[in-house]
Design an enzyme around this catalytic site. Structure first.
Site, mmCIF file in Angstrom:
data_model
loop_
_atom_site.group_PDB
_atom_site.id
_atom_site.type_symbol
_atom_site.label_atom_id
_atom_site.label_comp_id
_atom_site.label_asym_id
_atom_site.label_seq_id
_atom_site.Cartn_x
_atom_site.Cartn_y
_atom_site.Cartn_z
ATOM 1 N N GLU A 247 21.418 20.932 10.650
ATOM 2 C CA GLU A 247 20.387 20.250 9.861
ATOM 3 C C GLU A 247 19.617 19.220 10.693
ATOM 4 O OE1 GLU A 247 22.945 22.306 7.113
ATOM 5 O OE2 GLU A 247 23.408 20.916 8.764
ATOM 6 N N HIS B 252 28.096 20.616 -2.589
ATOM 7 C CA HIS B 252 27.110 21.568 -3.101
ATOM 8 C C HIS B 252 26.511 21.118 -4.429
ATOM 9 C CE1 HIS B 252 29.355 23.980 -0.223
ATOM 10 N NE2 HIS B 252 28.450 24.939 -0.289
#
Length: 327
Positions: free
Chosen positions: A62, A131
């Site tokens: 990321e 998540h």
């Protein structure tokens, strides 16, 4: 007028496609966004139509994704990066708050960073930890970032295009549990509402509910149930979290005298705390009760089996409404 019925996921896909057709400098980047079409299929079909020079499958890194996008933005491109899940954004947090948010100010306006960071956020999908998180307060607290959250297909279609056209970096929050859950009519030719404005989505007169992203639908359901009990609840969708447009909220609270703020993020120091403080400053003499907040509990996000007990739901919202009438 061109009306199409679509899910929030399809609306985002259509908005991305429209932006890529309108501007060849728009590029999409992220893990699995190309061949797979994204884990939620938001970018499905874009690689086939626009090629792998504009729809780029990246390594699982990321920080590298966002860092590369910063360089592209500085060179005149408009990158749209996808963070696959909300909890995966933290490896890129340094890049976002130290580079993306500050380069325009640091360069005295000479450098612009026209990039969009798409983050599926919130819970309700039965996923494991990392998540289902709601990190919006961390980005709202960072000057130099714009932060928006869509809650329905029509807004999703328009807001993603508006965010891409912005010359400022935008953190674009997408309520993942609404991606495929409902469909709505989207007028793809309509003039959209301004990106940085809140909106009353259900008028009412007895109390005000303020929400954004996934909890807007929860508040609308609460207003429907309350109406059966004789209470009229006004529901406001913030839409933009930074800059925070509280004008409709203040106008509403001055009429209703009561406010409940609802979000999935942890309650302590969440966005609801700022809204409560600002509304109290502006509407002190109009308030009939303290501003109440309904949010996630101050614990890490729980296992999927008990997430429904953690998330703000219809009963918790209506309980807060009842408490406002107890003062």
């Amino acid at each position: 007028m061109s009306i199409t019925t679509m899910s929030l996921a399809k609306a985002l896909n259509a908005g991305l496609r429209r932006s890529m057709e309108d501007d060849e400098k728009v590029v999409v980047m992220g893990e699995d966004v190309g061949t797979l079409g994204g884990v939620f299929r938001i970018t499905d079909g874009l690689k086939k139509d626009f090629g792998d020079d504009r729809v780029i499958d990246t390594p699982l890194a990321e920080s590298g994704i966002v860092g590369t996008a910063v360089g592209l933005a500085m060179r005149g491109y408009r990158p749209v990066v996808e963070i696959q899940f909300d909890g995966f954004v933290y490896p890129a947090y340094d890049q976002i708050v130290c580079q993306v948010a500050k380069l325009h100010f640091r360069s005295q306006g000479r450098i612009r960073i026209p990039m969009v960071i798409r983050i599926p956020f919130g819970g309700g999908i039965g996923a494991v930890e990392h998540h289902s998180e709601s990190p919006e307060a961390q980005f709202v607290h960072t000057p130099g970032l714009k932060v928006v959250a869509c809650s329905n297909p029509a807004d999703a279609y328009a807001m993603i295009q508006q965010a891409i056209r912005s010359d400022d970096p935008v953190v674009f929050l997408e309520p993942k549990r609404l991606y495929h859950s409902t469909k709505a009519d989207v007028d793809t030719d309509a003039d959209p509402a301004p990106l940085w404005q809140s909106r009353v989505v259900r008028p009412g007169s007895d109390a005000t509910l303020v929400a954004y992203g996934p909890t807007v639908s929860t508040c609308l359901d609460a207003a429907t149930v309350a109406a059966e009990e004789g209470r009229s609840l006004e529901v406001i969708d913030l839409r933009t979290l930074s800059p925070l447009d509280l004008v409709p909220v203040i106008e509403s609270v001055r009429r209703t005298g009561r406010l409940v703020v609802v979000h999935e993020a942890h309650l302590t120091l969440g966005l609801g705390a700022e809204i409560a403080a600002r509304v109290t400053e502006e509407c002190f003499h109009a308030l009939e009760a303290p501003v109440l907040r309904v949010g996630g509990y101050d614990t890490p996000y729980p296992p999927a089996r008990i997430e429904e007990a953690w998330l703000p739901d219809l009963d918790r919202v209506l309980d807060a409404v009842d408490r406002t009438f107890g003062f």
